[in-house]
Design an enzyme around this catalytic site. Structure first.
Site, PDB file in Angstrom:
ATOM      1  N   ASP A 103       1.063  -1.061  -0.005  1.00  0.00           N
ATOM      2  CA  ASP A 103       0.104   0.147   0.208  1.00  0.00           C
ATOM      3  C   ASP A 103       0.844   1.238  -0.169  1.00  0.00           C
ATOM      4  O   ASP A 103       1.669   1.403   1.033  1.00  0.00           O
ATOM      5  CB  ASP A 103      -0.813  -0.183   1.285  1.00  0.00           C
ATOM      6  CG  ASP A 103      -1.802   1.267   1.380  1.00  0.00           C
ATOM      7  OD1 ASP A 103      -2.131   1.815   0.386  1.00  0.00           O
ATOM      8  OD2 ASP A 103      -2.116   1.430   2.657  1.00  0.00           O
ATOM      9  N   ASP A 321      -1.207   7.582  -7.346  1.00  0.00           N
ATOM     10  CA  ASP A 321      -1.369   6.579  -6.472  1.00  0.00           C
ATOM     11  C   ASP A 321      -1.580   5.373  -7.367  1.00  0.00           C
ATOM     12  O   ASP A 321      -2.774   5.098  -8.001  1.00  0.00           O
ATOM     13  CB  ASP A 321      -2.641   6.805  -5.799  1.00  0.00           C
ATOM     14  CG  ASP A 321      -2.995   5.568  -4.804  1.00  0.00           C
ATOM     15  OD1 ASP A 321      -2.062   4.773  -4.602  1.00  0.00           O
ATOM     16  OD2 ASP A 321      -4.169   5.308  -4.691  1.00  0.00           O
TER      17      ASP A 321
END
Length: 443
Positions: A103, A321
């Site tokens: 992540d 992202d």
């Protein structure tokens, strides 16, 4: 309205050149497997729902020359759930294997520990057999004390406090309401170093990670349960920061996601040398990878978007992202952008409002759609082709239906560049120089 998505499935290895600083470092290559099942029909609204969960999971605070440290990375990206990429890591002595989500929106590596309240004991993700870290079963494990400087590092990425046993305890709060708490532990992480002749040798590094003793919210969901999370942020106790401070890797990581049929890609810990890379500064003192988007141009014409729309403040700005599937534009920029695209192709398509936004019916190829340039501070431009901002949904006779992949971020001035935009590019997170770069590349 259904669509067929071409997404990331098989592993593709990219040949890279590596710069070695005076201190010996290793490049870490993690092959990616990310799956929307091929020939599966999924809805754009489902992708949005999946990304909304992903965004909610982001935290609000928050000596082997020429060798490659290779962690195999797997994944499944169900459009109804948060995007999940995971890899296998080995912790402890004797080593025990854990499957952890990786992540970029958080910093802490943590795994479920014994005992653990609310932690999943079984999961449906690729039939993973869930594991628990047992402090008493590892001869090299050591709890981090409150006076240890590593506890202070952990405080940069989590809420920390001191237990009666002088253990450095942490709590991580996620925006979707999920929480995990536990205590920090130092132990050995094992990995293989692969050299140019494909020989591998075992190595290890001492890392600090979270030993989770309590979890709430989505962490216990059967269909996406893993053993923990592998935070790839740039702050605090991030493993990237830890390994670079030990001289094992440069303070750089990169990824390259293939956008053609079959997908695939690589995630690399190390310095990639690519002559066409362009860089823009990272916005300092941010919990995520934020950059300064200044203007957007369509077919070379700069759109009349107020530059303040993209300015980084508490609740707005532009984030890169790789855990987000689609692209998202700040609300004030979205309609201007879509209208410019529609006007540019008005003679070749039939535009209509789809269930989730602007769509187009055409008998022409996708290359009739205009080139888009995202222009960033420092003169770096990210050039997008039609397939980088449109998603092919289905065919009606001889016509193909394309729908806008960029979605509006209602009520917030946030722009997010996800996988749809980043595919077919090397993207380099140069944390040492606080910059991020990219270059078109056949991943």
């Amino acid at each position: 309205m259904n669509m067929v998505l071409s997404q990331l499935l098989p592993v593709v290895l990219v040949l890279l050149s590596v710069n070695h600083p005076a201190k010996a470092t290793a490049t870490v290559v993690l092959p990616l497997e990310r799956s929307f099942p091929t020939n599966n029909e999924v809805e754009l609204s489902q992708l949005e729902a999946r990304d909304r969960v992903r965004h909610g999971r982001m935290l609000h605070q928050q000596q082997h020359n020429g060798g490659v440290v290779d962690f195999p990375v797997y994944g499944r990206s169900d459009p109804l759930l948060a995007g999940i990429y995971y890899t296998r890591i080995q912790l402890g002595s004797p080593p025990k294997e854990f499957h952890v989500q990786f992540d970029t929106g958080s910093d802490v590596l943590w795994v479920s520990c014994v005992p653990c309240k609310g932690c999943p004991t079984r999961g449906g993700l690729d039939r993973i057999q869930l594991q628990f870290f047992d402090l008493s079963s590892s001869s090299t494990a050591q709890p981090i004390s409150c006076s240890d400087q590593r506890c202070a590092l952990g405080a940069q990425s989590s809420f920390t406090n001191c237990s009666a046993e002088n253990q450095c305890r942490y709590t991580l709060h996620y925006c979707d309401g999920s929480d995990t708490s536990g205590y920090y532990v130092a132990d050995d992480m094992l990995y293989d170093i692969v050299t140019g002749n494909s020989l591998s040798t075992n190595s290890s590094a001492r890392v600090t990670f979270g030993c989770s003793t309590s979890q709430t919210g989505d962490f216990g969901m059967f269909d996406k349960a893993t053993d923990g999370i592998f935070g790839l942020g740039q702050h605090g106790v991030s493993v990237i920061a830890q390994l670079s401070s030990q001289g094992l890797i440069p303070h750089v990581f990169s990824h390259c996601l293939r956008g053609s049929n079959g997908g695939g890609g690589v995630l690399v810990f190390g310095q990639i040398v690519e002559p066409t890379l362009v860089y823009t500064p990272l916005v300092p003192s941010q919990p995520h990878y934020m950059v300064n988007l200044q203007t957007i141009a369509v077919n070379g014409q700069t759109l009349a978007i107020n530059p303040q729309v993209f300015k980084t403040t508490r609740d707005r700005g532009t984030m890169i992202d790789s855990g987000t599937t689609l692209g998202y534009l700040a609300e004030e920029a979205y309609d201007i952008f879509v209208n410019a695209i529609t006007k540019a192709v008005s003679q070749h398509v039939r535009a209509f409002d789809g269930l989730t936004g602007q769509c187009y019916r055409t008998t022409s190829r996708v290359d009739i759609f205009p080139v888009v340039s995202l222009n960033f501070a420092g003169g770096a431009a990210m050039v997008l082709r039609g397939e980088d901002y449109l998603i092919q949904q289905f065919s009606i006779g001889a016509e193909t239906v394309w729908c806008m992949g960029f979605q509006k971020f209602p009520g917030r001035g946030l722009t997010i560049l996800g996988d749809m935009v980043l595919k077919d590019k090397i993207v380099v997170y140069d944390l040492a120089r606080q910059q991020i770069g990219w270059a078109s590349y056949n991943c």
